[in-house]
Design a protein around this motif. Sequence first.
Motif, mmCIF file in Angstrom:
data_model
loop_
_atom_site.group_PDB
_atom_site.id
_atom_site.type_symbol
_atom_site.label_atom_id
_atom_site.label_comp_id
_atom_site.label_asym_id
_atom_site.label_seq_id
_atom_site.Cartn_x
_atom_site.Cartn_y
_atom_site.Cartn_z
ATOM 1 N N GLN A 175 49.678 0.220 -31.345
ATOM 2 C CA GLN A 175 48.246 0.406 -31.605
ATOM 3 C C GLN A 175 47.713 1.601 -30.825
ATOM 4 O O GLN A 175 46.886 2.376 -31.337
ATOM 5 N N ASN B 141 47.357 -0.576 -38.787
ATOM 6 C CA ASN B 141 47.209 0.484 -39.778
ATOM 7 C C ASN B 141 48.226 1.601 -39.521
ATOM 8 O O ASN B 141 47.865 2.736 -39.197
ATOM 9 N N GLU C 212 45.878 8.275 -44.627
ATOM 10 C CA GLU C 212 46.152 6.952 -45.174
ATOM 11 C C GLU C 212 47.628 6.630 -44.958
ATOM 12 O O GLU C 212 48.502 7.273 -45.538
ATOM 13 N N ARG D 61 52.950 2.829 -46.871
ATOM 14 C CA ARG D 61 53.660 1.557 -46.745
ATOM 15 C C ARG D 61 54.685 1.482 -47.867
ATOM 16 O O ARG D 61 54.325 1.310 -49.030
#
Length: 341
Positions: free
Chosen positions: A136, A156, A325, A328
């Motif tokens: 993080q 994220n 962005e 994934r």
Amino acid sequence: MRPSLKHIAKHLGLSKTTVSWVLSGQAKQKNISEATAARVLAYAASLHYQPNMLAQSLNTGETKIIGLILPSISDTFYSEVAREIESRARDEGYSLMISSSESDINREDEIIRLFKAKRVDGIILVPTKQSEVEVQRLIEEGYPLTTIDRYFPELNASYIIINNRDSCYMLAKHLVNSGCKKIALLTTNSYLTIMSQRREGVEDALRESGLQVDPRLYGEVDFAGYEKDVRRVLNNIFAEVPDVDGFFFTTHILALEAFEYFYEKGIKTDFEMACIHDVPIFKVLAPQINVARMPVGEIGKAAVNSLIEQMQHAKAKSRTWYPYEPKRVILPCSLQLHSRF
């Protein structure tokens, strides 16, 4: 005497800046002619010139080095992934710095700090569950990062994983369709999201087939001492369900230890078996084992591509800001299925 930029520039009648740009790969970007760039490179090569990487990184803001942190370098899967990442990174002009965390959170944090101190351009990480805080922190700093094989669904961050649940579901369905009624499931590190997904895939396949999810056939192996603990788990399974007729291993490491156990105990391996990931020795020890082959090459390529994209985004931020962005990526495994019938 070690050749210097000043020596090369003086010999060729060029400025040190021009020579530096050429040797750092910026000739085209700085509108330096191909002929001039070729002269510089040829003369530098004749002198066996080695650039000062630290000075170059301070000038360009890049070290052209990627950091890779693995749980274990000795694991065949991770060594294969490292080879693919290194190959892809080299194609893109990057070197690779590899270190092993041995699944120790303190060591992993130490390596991350070391890589940052050495100004690596980005990090590819196979994280421990406990490394969520450090991951993080990297995200908040905007540090290029991609996790592979494992991930934190709540963070994220970019990641590259396989279709864990679906691969295990299809393998387990094959065992059932081959006649298995009492399938033992051996797993480890169940706190990892990917391991939960693998167990879920197996248990979904059993329930869908009308079979009981028998807790006596579930074996949780302590990874810290898995070589010995596999034997404890298998002893318990055979004591509770001596007519077990199938085995599912959520990782190749457990399968290899189980094969040794079967050999030591003189157990005839005429039951069906399935495993996530394939290793060459399976062809000798268990040629009929059903496997989900992990796409090692694609994992390595996708990881480097993801990291380079983040690096390019970081450069673009100096000119125009836009949010990044995370990517994934879930890659499918290829199934290798056998049957006794």
